[in-house]
Write a protein that holds these residues in place. Structure first.
Motif, PDB file in Angstrom:
ATOM      1  N   UNK A 143       0.835  -1.196   0.000  1.00  0.00           N
ATOM      2  CA  UNK A 143       0.000   0.000   0.000  1.00  0.00           C
ATOM      3  C   UNK A 143       0.872   1.248   0.000  1.00  0.00           C
ATOM      4  N   UNK A 144       0.238   2.390  -0.201  1.00  0.00           N
ATOM      5  CA  UNK A 144       0.960   3.657  -0.265  1.00  0.00           C
ATOM      6  C   UNK A 144       1.495   4.043   1.114  1.00  0.00           C
ATOM      7  N   UNK A 145       2.756   4.391   1.148  1.00  0.00           N
ATOM      8  CA  UNK A 145       3.380   4.940   2.346  1.00  0.00           C
ATOM      9  C   UNK A 145       3.418   6.454   2.199  1.00  0.00           C
ATOM     10  N   UNK A 146       2.795   7.154   3.126  1.00  0.00           N
ATOM     11  CA  UNK A 146       2.867   8.608   3.141  1.00  0.00           C
ATOM     12  C   UNK A 146       3.979   9.020   4.092  1.00  0.00           C
ATOM     13  N   UNK A 147       4.988   9.676   3.566  1.00  0.00           N
ATOM     14  CA  UNK A 147       6.117  10.125   4.379  1.00  0.00           C
ATOM     15  C   UNK A 147       6.095  11.650   4.444  1.00  0.00           C
ATOM     16  N   UNK A 148       5.783  12.145   5.624  1.00  0.00           N
ATOM     17  CA  UNK A 148       5.671  13.586   5.818  1.00  0.00           C
ATOM     18  C   UNK A 148       6.971  14.277   5.453  1.00  0.00           C
ATOM     19  N   UNK A 149       6.879  15.362   4.756  1.00  0.00           N
ATOM     20  CA  UNK A 149       8.000  16.201   4.316  1.00  0.00           C
ATOM     21  C   UNK A 149       8.730  15.621   3.118  1.00  0.00           C
ATOM     22  N   UNK A 150       8.953  14.309   3.080  1.00  0.00           N
ATOM     23  CA  UNK A 150       9.572  13.706   1.901  1.00  0.00           C
ATOM     24  C   UNK A 150       8.598  13.710   0.733  1.00  0.00           C
ATOM     25  N   UNK A 151       7.355  13.331   0.978  1.00  0.00           N
ATOM     26  CA  UNK A 151       6.346  13.362  -0.072  1.00  0.00           C
ATOM     27  C   UNK A 151       5.977  14.817  -0.358  1.00  0.00           C
ATOM     28  N   UNK A 152       6.180  15.210  -1.585  1.00  0.00           N
ATOM     29  CA  UNK A 152       6.057  16.623  -1.936  1.00  0.00           C
ATOM     30  C   UNK A 152       4.656  17.156  -1.702  1.00  0.00           C
ATOM     31  N   UNK A 179      10.035  18.145  10.597  1.00  0.00           N
ATOM     32  CA  UNK A 179      10.493  17.461   9.393  1.00  0.00           C
ATOM     33  C   UNK A 179      10.730  18.401   8.237  1.00  0.00           C
ATOM     34  N   UNK A 180      10.019  19.533   8.232  1.00  0.00           N
ATOM     35  CA  UNK A 180      10.272  20.565   7.233  1.00  0.00           C
ATOM     36  C   UNK A 180       9.158  20.833   6.245  1.00  0.00           C
ATOM     37  N   UNK A 181       8.036  20.090   6.300  1.00  0.00           N
ATOM     38  CA  UNK A 181       6.979  20.289   5.306  1.00  0.00           C
ATOM     39  C   UNK A 181       6.420  21.706   5.356  1.00  0.00           C
ATOM     40  N   UNK A 182       6.084  22.187   6.551  1.00  0.00           N
ATOM     41  CA  UNK A 182       5.494  23.516   6.655  1.00  0.00           C
ATOM     42  C   UNK A 182       6.532  24.598   6.353  1.00  0.00           C
ATOM     43  N   UNK A 183       7.731  24.442   6.865  1.00  0.00           N
ATOM     44  CA  UNK A 183       8.761  25.460   6.655  1.00  0.00           C
ATOM     45  C   UNK A 183       9.109  25.606   5.176  1.00  0.00           C
ATOM     46  N   UNK A 184       9.303  24.484   4.496  1.00  0.00           N
ATOM     47  CA  UNK A 184       9.653  24.576   3.081  1.00  0.00           C
ATOM     48  C   UNK A 184       8.458  25.031   2.249  1.00  0.00           C
ATOM     49  N   UNK A 228       9.067  19.116  24.928  1.00  0.00           N
ATOM     50  CA  UNK A 228       7.614  19.006  25.057  1.00  0.00           C
ATOM     51  C   UNK A 228       6.928  19.215  23.710  1.00  0.00           C
ATOM     52  N   UNK A 229       7.643  19.763  22.736  1.00  0.00           N
ATOM     53  CA  UNK A 229       7.083  20.008  21.399  1.00  0.00           C
ATOM     54  C   UNK A 229       7.181  18.722  20.585  1.00  0.00           C
ATOM     55  N   UNK A 230       6.321  17.755  20.923  1.00  0.00           N
ATOM     56  CA  UNK A 230       6.408  16.418  20.334  1.00  0.00           C
ATOM     57  C   UNK A 230       6.214  16.428  18.827  1.00  0.00           C
ATOM     58  N   UNK A 231       5.482  17.393  18.314  1.00  0.00           N
ATOM     59  CA  UNK A 231       5.204  17.430  16.886  1.00  0.00           C
ATOM     60  C   UNK A 231       6.398  17.734  16.011  1.00  0.00           C
ATOM     61  N   UNK A 232       7.495  18.208  16.604  1.00  0.00           N
ATOM     62  CA  UNK A 232       8.681  18.564  15.810  1.00  0.00           C
ATOM     63  C   UNK A 232       9.927  17.845  16.323  1.00  0.00           C
ATOM     64  N   UNK A 233       9.727  16.698  16.957  1.00  0.00           N
ATOM     65  CA  UNK A 233      10.838  16.036  17.658  1.00  0.00           C
ATOM     66  C   UNK A 233      11.508  14.944  16.832  1.00  0.00           C
ATOM     67  N   UNK A 239      17.432  14.279   3.525  1.00  0.00           N
ATOM     68  CA  UNK A 239      18.341  15.085   2.700  1.00  0.00           C
ATOM     69  C   UNK A 239      17.641  15.981   1.687  1.00  0.00           C
ATOM     70  N   UNK A 240      16.638  15.463   0.987  1.00  0.00           N
ATOM     71  CA  UNK A 240      15.953  16.275  -0.029  1.00  0.00           C
ATOM     72  C   UNK A 240      15.225  17.454   0.593  1.00  0.00           C
ATOM     73  N   UNK A 241      14.686  17.257   1.791  1.00  0.00           N
ATOM     74  CA  UNK A 241      13.988  18.345   2.471  1.00  0.00           C
ATOM     75  C   UNK A 241      14.987  19.393   2.945  1.00  0.00           C
ATOM     76  N   UNK A 242      16.130  18.940   3.435  1.00  0.00           N
ATOM     77  CA  UNK A 242      17.172  19.886   3.838  1.00  0.00           C
ATOM     78  C   UNK A 242      17.616  20.731   2.640  1.00  0.00           C
TER      79      UNK A 242
END
Length: 318
Positions: A143-152, A179-184, A228-233, A239-242
């Motif tokens: 099945x499809x793997x959704x990878x946050x930030x890596x998946x464009x 992970x960088x999705x929102x920032x990028x 405590x900021x578990x959402x960004x831990x 590499x591609x997101x960086x």
């Protein structure tokens, strides 16, 4: 324009695919908060939707494409918010959604994933172990793997926030960095449409991997994450997101846990907003460097409000 994986035309197309319930979230100048911080402050309220975080923008895009392709199932690893958003979007489109999360994730996030109809698998370990397990499930079930930030799609879904910000009068945006999705995504849209905007990413000092990577211009991993900021831990930058972040961000800063808590308290006291720690990172950045932001107009994106209330009460009352 910018040497990244993102594309402005696709971002405009993404906006047309996303349920309007996630679009055009409130943004307003908060004078009381600005007086407390010594600068003009506007807040972009990405908590005002059914999953109480910005992640629904990306999952709407992913699931709409999967449904068009005739796919029936998807799995992701999540610190909590992505799983809720994927469960919500997947249920609307008849997809079977599996979410893998750490047992350390806030119980309120896990409960909402279950309530939205997803199959939840909880692992002993941190987010990185959950990610490994999600990969295994995707391969085993086909099945499809959704990878946050890596998946464009997750980045370009978040980039629709930037489309909404681009016409507003401000000079700096403060974006939580995990992970960088929102920032990028947000950063890309603003650099494309309002290139004079300063894009500053903010991360907890207890989970500094992406910020260290940005400064050293190479992937830097950490053995642990303690915040405590578990959402960004996260501990392992992609590499591609960086590479995208290096092309977009003007700065990346780290903040202390005490400043995150103070930021949550200020948002409650001056804006009447209950947010999770990740959403207070922008306010924390101003608290730690008031001189830098004095006299400026900053926007902070409040990315989520799925917070454990017992923990929240302890933080804001101490």
């Amino acid at each position: 324009m910018l040497g990244t994986r993102l594309d402005l035309d696709r971002i405009h197309t993404a906006r047309r695919r996303i349920d309007p319930v996630f679009l055009d979230t409130p943004m307003y100048s908060c004078d009381a908060l600005g007086r407390g911080l010594g600068c003009a402050v506007s807040v972009k309220l990405e908590t005002a939707n059914p999953v109480r975080s910005f992640k629904g923008r990306g999952t709407e895009l992913v699931t709409s494409l999967l449904a068009e392709q005739g796919r029936t199932a998807v799995v992701c690893a999540s610190a909590g918010n992505l799983g809720q958003a994927l469960a919500w979007s997947g249920r609307r489109r008849g997809l079977d959604v599996t979410v893998v999360a750490s047992r350390r994730a806030p119980a309120t996030k896990l409960d909402r994933i279950r309530a939205l109809g997803a199959e939840l698998e909880v692992v002993d370990g941190d987010f990185e172990l959950a990610r490994e397990r999600a990969v295994d499930i995707a391969q085993r079930r086909g099945i499809r793997l959704l990878e946050d930030s890596l998946d464009i799609e997750t980045c370009e879904g978040a980039a629709t926030i930037g489309l909404e910000l681009a016409g507003a009068p401000f000079d700096t945006v403060l974006i939580a960095l995990g992970g960088g999705a929102m920032a990028t995504g947000v950063g890309y849209a603003l650099k494309a449409l309002a290139p004079g905007t300063e894009v500053i990413c903010v991360q907890p000092g207890g989970a500094p991997a992406m910020t260290r990577s940005w400064h050293e211009r190479r992937v830097v991993t950490t053995e642990s994450a303690d915040t405590i900021a578990d959402g960004v831990a996260g501990r392992y930058p992609i590499p591609a997101v960086l590479d995208d972040l290096l092309a977009i961000a003007d700065d990346a800063v780290l903040v202390q846990e005490s400043s995150i808590i103070a930021g949550m308290r200020l948002l409650l006291e001056h804006a009447g907003l209950v947010v999770e720690p990740s959403a207070a990172l922008g306010v924390a950045a101003v608290l730690e460097d008031r001189d830098r932001f004095a006299g400026r107009h900053v926007v902070t994106v409040l990315c989520g409000s799925n917070v454990d209330l017992d923990a929240y009460h302890r933080w804001v009352r101490d």
